[in-house]
Write an enzyme that holds these catalytic residues in place. Sequence first.
Site, short mmCIF file in Angstrom:
data_model
loop_
_atom_site.label_atom_id
_atom_site.label_comp_id
_atom_site.label_asym_id
_atom_site.label_seq_id
_atom_site.Cartn_x
_atom_site.Cartn_y
_atom_site.Cartn_z
N TYR A 726 20.93 -70.48 -53.52
CA TYR A 726 19.41 -70.64 -53.49
C TYR A 726 19.01 -71.83 -54.20
CZ TYR A 726 18.51 -66.07 -51.25
OH TYR A 726 18.67 -64.89 -50.47
N THR A 757 24.49 -70.53 -45.28
CA THR A 757 23.56 -70.30 -46.46
C THR A 757 23.21 -69.05 -47.04
OG1 THR A 757 21.48 -69.60 -44.77
CG2 THR A 757 21.83 -71.99 -45.06
N ASP A 758 22.71 -68.59 -47.96
CA ASP A 758 22.27 -67.53 -48.53
C ASP A 758 21.07 -67.20 -47.60
OD1 ASP A 758 22.16 -65.08 -49.78
OD2 ASP A 758 22.16 -66.20 -51.86
N TRP A 759 20.75 -65.99 -47.63
CA TRP A 759 19.81 -65.32 -46.72
C TRP A 759 18.35 -65.93 -46.51
CZ3 TRP A 759 24.30 -64.45 -45.57
CH2 TRP A 759 24.58 -63.73 -44.39
#
Length: 824
Positions: A726, A757-759
């Site tokens: 993030y 990507t991260d969520w």
Amino acid sequence: MAKFRLFGRKTDEISDRELVNRRLARRVAAEGMVLLKNDGVLPLQSKRIALFGAGARMTVKGGTGSGNMQERYSVSIEEGMKNAGFEIASTRWLDRFDASYEEEKEAWRLGIEERIKHYKPWQVQRMFDEVIHVTPLRFPVGDEICPEDLPEDTDTAIYAVARQAGESTDRRLEKGDYYLSDVEENNLRVLAAKYDKVLLVINSGGILDLSILDRISGIGAVLYFVQGGEEGGNAFADLISGSVTPSGRLTDTWAMKYEDYPYAGEFGALGDVLQQDYREGIYVGYRWFDVNKIEPRWPFGYGLSYADFDIEEQGTGLCGSTVSVRVCVRNVSRDYSGKEVVQLYIAKPDGKLLKERKALAAFWKTGLLAPDGQETGTLEFDLRDCASYDEESACRILEAGEYGIYIGSDSRNNTLCAVLLLDRTIVVEKLTNILPVPHPIGTFVPDRAAAEYPREVPRLTVDAEAFVLKEAGYEAPKPVMKTQQTGDYIKSLSDRELVELCVGPGYSGLGYNVTPTAVGRTSISLLKRGIPNINFSDGPAGLNLCPKNAYTKSGIPNYVDEVPKDWQWGWIRKIEPFVLAKPGRGYRVYQYMTCFPAVTLQAQTWNPALIEEVGKAIGTEMTETGVTLWLAPGMNIHRNPLCGRNFEYYSEDPFLSGTMAAAVTRGVQSHKGLGVTIKHFCCNNQEDKRETVSENVPERTLREIYLRGFEIAVREAKPRAVMTSYNMVNGVHTFASRDLCVKVLRSEWGYDGLVMTDWTASEKNPGEHTACILSGNDLIMPGHPKAKKELQDALKSGRLKRADLETAAANVLNVIFSSNVWEI
């Protein structure tokens, strides 16, 4: 294709796979717990014990957030002791603890109910974000021990201190968190005065302040339980009873006081929470303590055993750039079998670049040695891997001078066994500069202190001609066709279909391959084109899946028995009858996954072969549940003990972190079609404001400390996926950093897998979805229609080229078409 294919077991009976993996989880927990102090208390001689502390019954088995687990059962410390035949002499305090916590929990629930009255049903997500998730229930410590709580018919007491931490929030430099509460300290005083033998158990995913040991002399033993997973209580009983000899070793330095850690007052919310300057440079963990001559409470690599060992160095060899040290380990105790961890450290000469005093370069754990038993092994490392990064020339170099080789049992207890002589500086690798710092950081500069090695120590001359210069190429990435299907599809797909592949389907929709409660999946809109979805599951202690699920014949998910407890709030409970499975209808699916010990505890085994077994076991569960990518291992550096997510990561040392991550990766990926997702790439070392903080890191520090572990895992084990983080690094979000995702990951390390990507990481600012694709981040998760629209608009405007999408989509298709669930 059929409408959907549902994975998981159709019965909730305990399977043979569960029993096998439970036994493995117990072995790992017992081998990873670290005995920190023992003045004759352990192993316990008495079977009748006085037991206290929050961790006794409310034993923390793992952290919160994505690192949580929903296992069938977990064994508390109290239960494990009873299973092993121990008798709890008094439960008065524990019973009072339970009652008090239930009262506090009910008061907290009622307070939440009052605050959410005005929310409407369609505001459920806002309600969770604004109220429930930001008002956590305080983890209890219990009350003070009364004289009536203290049994007279035992001489032994155990006090289990527990802490909980997790995603999105860092720990606090407060009593009841990093510091013991007044109640905990007073209780330990009472027990130390009352009983001859007192064992303090630390049931926490991270370090605590234990200065109480300097003020109270009666605490005779300390055991770092960490978070032991579902079998933690049984593993604990194995250790304290003596049926297993402790062999865990610390993966972090424990300081005498918090202020001893580098720039401790500037970490996270204690400093500028949005601008974190890594002023310590490469001097993280034991490197900082060594160079500043700070005495730790317990050094990196430390751990006690019931057995005693003698480590004898039997010769150091040098072949080209490979250094090898042969050692013989003997168990010199009379009563206990045990395992020893031999650690090899290298001291590099100061030159143009100042170095750490010593750095871990290799380690080896013996098998179980009986009294007077011995084992011989060889520790090896490549001197190239010890090169330092020179920012001015953008090269990795080995500077001329003397290199000390040390063998021992921890970072402080080791002995010089050889000296390597290098007569000129060698350029090992030519790279390019990346990610300039956004402002001057004022990096720490240690005193220069040239090492003087005794002349009688053997010296070996390094052949400079044995090193071949490596030079990375930085060409633009092109589509990689790992499967025939990828090549067949990539040119025939429309622009819209390429976009679909590069964006996850969001939280809704099931797809063709259905893993109940999977946290993510690839596109579900290309089934008619013959492209199924693959499923992702959180980790890193195992697969984080709901154990009981129900589906209608049309594939609509329902709940079994009741809705999840997190959803039992106010008017939300009224929808329960509408989402419960109807008796006798649809399909029941059960997914009881193994909760393995926390990652820090796994690393404390210092046993890569054992952790590879964990990976194989998790791979078996992935196959059973239809999961293709496990969103683990987490492998960020323990920069500071207050990071809320340290339990998900291995160590303060990049070599140990990378080695352990490579081991679990090999285990998972030994199963055909399965993959891990190493994360969070990179510098996710703070949870407070994690989506907006800029981790400002000098390039040398970034490469030698925070990228090194990832590099080891990528080069040695070839993980199928990487997840960006993030945070920003030097002012640039990692998912939008071409320097990280292309120059370093692909060009320098040769990575050819999937990057995601991260969520929701790229949903905060306009243009970030497009920046992902342009920067080598292939898959936007969990996906959203707005992301698809942005990419389509970028194609129309020319900011994004079809070739960019083809490169990203090919990486997604490669994983799909080689997955465990692919079928024609």
